[in-house]
Design an enzyme around this catalytic site. Sequence first.
Site, short mmCIF file in Angstrom:
data_model
loop_
_atom_site.label_atom_id
_atom_site.label_comp_id
_atom_site.label_asym_id
_atom_site.label_seq_id
_atom_site.Cartn_x
_atom_site.Cartn_y
_atom_site.Cartn_z
N CYS A 185 0.81 -1.23 0.00
CA CYS A 185 0.00 0.00 0.00
C CYS A 185 0.84 1.27 0.00
O CYS A 185 0.30 2.38 -0.01
CB CYS A 185 -0.98 -0.04 1.16
SG CYS A 185 -1.96 -1.54 1.09
N HIS A 219 -2.39 8.23 6.01
CA HIS A 219 -2.64 6.88 5.47
C HIS A 219 -4.04 6.47 5.91
O HIS A 219 -4.82 5.99 5.11
CB HIS A 219 -1.56 5.91 5.96
CG HIS A 219 -1.62 4.58 5.31
ND1 HIS A 219 -1.62 4.42 3.94
CD2 HIS A 219 -1.71 3.32 5.83
CE1 HIS A 219 -1.70 3.12 3.64
NE2 HIS A 219 -1.76 2.44 4.76
N GLU A 242 -0.37 5.72 13.52
CA GLU A 242 -0.09 6.91 12.71
C GLU A 242 -0.27 8.17 13.56
O GLU A 242 0.52 9.11 13.48
CB GLU A 242 -1.01 6.94 11.48
CG GLU A 242 -0.64 8.05 10.51
CD GLU A 242 -1.41 7.99 9.19
OE1 GLU A 242 -2.37 7.20 9.07
OE2 GLU A 242 -1.03 8.75 8.27
N LYS A 296 -9.30 8.15 2.37
CA LYS A 296 -9.77 6.75 2.27
C LYS A 296 -11.17 6.60 2.86
O LYS A 296 -11.86 5.64 2.54
CB LYS A 296 -8.80 5.81 2.98
CG LYS A 296 -7.48 5.60 2.25
CD LYS A 296 -6.65 4.52 2.91
CE LYS A 296 -5.31 4.33 2.21
NZ LYS A 296 -4.34 5.40 2.52
N HIS A 328 -9.76 1.79 0.38
CA HIS A 328 -8.30 1.62 0.31
C HIS A 328 -7.90 1.14 -1.08
O HIS A 328 -8.19 0.00 -1.46
CB HIS A 328 -7.87 0.62 1.38
CG HIS A 328 -6.40 0.66 1.68
ND1 HIS A 328 -5.48 1.24 0.82
CD2 HIS A 328 -5.69 0.22 2.75
CE1 HIS A 328 -4.28 1.12 1.35
NE2 HIS A 328 -4.38 0.52 2.53
N PHE A 365 1.83 -3.28 4.00
CA PHE A 365 2.20 -4.59 4.56
C PHE A 365 3.63 -4.90 4.11
O PHE A 365 4.01 -4.63 2.97
CB PHE A 365 1.27 -5.68 4.03
CG PHE A 365 -0.07 -5.75 4.73
CD1 PHE A 365 -0.42 -4.88 5.74
CD2 PHE A 365 -0.98 -6.73 4.35
CE1 PHE A 365 -1.66 -4.97 6.37
CE2 PHE A 365 -2.23 -6.83 4.97
CZ PHE A 365 -2.57 -5.96 5.99
#
Lengths: 79, 412
Positions: B164, B304, B315, B336, B341, B400
Amino acid sequence: MEVNEVFDKVKSLFEDELGIDSEKITMDAKLEEDLEIDSLGIVEVVMAFEDEFEIEIDDEELTDVGTVGQAVNLLHSKL
Amino acid sequence: MTKQRVVVTGLGTINPLGNNVIDTWNNLTSGISGIDHITLFDASDLPVTFAGEVKNFDANDYMGKQNARKLDRSGHLSIFAAEEAIQDAGFDLSKPLGEDFGIVFGTGIGGIGATEDAVRVYDERGSTRISPLAITQLMPNSSTGQVAIKYGIKGPSLTITTACAASANAIGEAKRMIEQNIVDKVLVGGTESGTTSMTIGAFAQIKALSKQNDEPQKACKPFDKNRDGFVMAEGSTVLILESESSAKDRDAKVYGYISGYGSSTDAYHITAPSEGGIGALRAMEQAISNADISKENIDYINAHGTSTPANDLNETLAIKSLMNDYAYEVNISSTKSMTGHLLGGGGAFEAMASLLSMKNNQIPPTINLNDSDKDCDLNYTANQSVDKNIDHVMSNSFGFGGHNAVLIFSKE
């Protein structure tokens, strides 16, 4: 099966499966230049022929096949 | 040779909020959700039945059936978004972009739909019935190659697959290419179209997805107390990056500068963020240093903000560690909340959102933020867009694998 019947089947297969414009599909049409079927596309065409006509086509049999008409004649000879 | 500054001169997109830049921006600032029940396949047996899908797009209509069937959906979306970006930047679509143009794409899982289809055929009919197009559709670099062929891009190329963070890394690496005078123009894209039965099932297995099937538009709620996972989405966004001198020579429209890039790795856990977001923090510090600004110069953080419990908490902790008291002042938002996402396409989409935010002096909101989480207590621009002069934006993308990519965009 007559040659013109084989052509009709090939034409509808090219049109429906590969999305090729029907007016381009004539016996004289060149597979690569006129119908834009590249080397990957030829593999698809052979698979589609094998499924449609329930036959097997060896790579060597394709050596002289460059036009729709030559493909139709090959298929006709195997039926 | 002097280091070139990098500007963005073209944008193009297709995503759950719109099939062009203007519609997307209008929906983003209006706080509209692009998330809904899945229509691309029958999802009724899955634990998650909603996603952010691209709407009103038929690849056969767009490029003709003979061309469309050669590409996976991610390839269709990439070519579509690239067309808008190239035109927006003022290049002639009828001419190859040539050897002065590089291309960098980011994707998380590439043509995963083509992989699934090929496996099904193999299981049912054996290896001799696998499509000869399977490999060229499923390879992660498929969009890179297909877009290059379509628009005649002959400079250096890269495909980045840092999950991502992929297309944020793509923008950062393209920035470096231009700064180092390797090439003066780069088409950069981020694409994902992984909303398939297998991937949704697999992401659900690791408890990453929201399961609020009854109200898809309200499911993605970054930083909210009741957030329960991210929402899968698909789309493509393309940016034209260019050296400042090249853009000036062509008298091109400029959206803004890409002034900072930071990249780090957690080396901690394959899915969980490092504790306190310390890996992400290092990327943010690098990006700010690279932009040669101070933390207090940042007017907006495009987070994010995935809506997973772990991401949004860590975050937030990282932003607090970075900015101290100023962390409570700066506007933060997660787009998002509206798109879902976009996985590997997220960084490019959010770069576009950041640039448009700066150009329009308007910050899109975090929607569905109604119940505050005591541990997520910053200014997340809840539910309403905010008008504010914006000189610098920071955009975070984490993937990830522990990959962190942070970009800074500047007006001057």
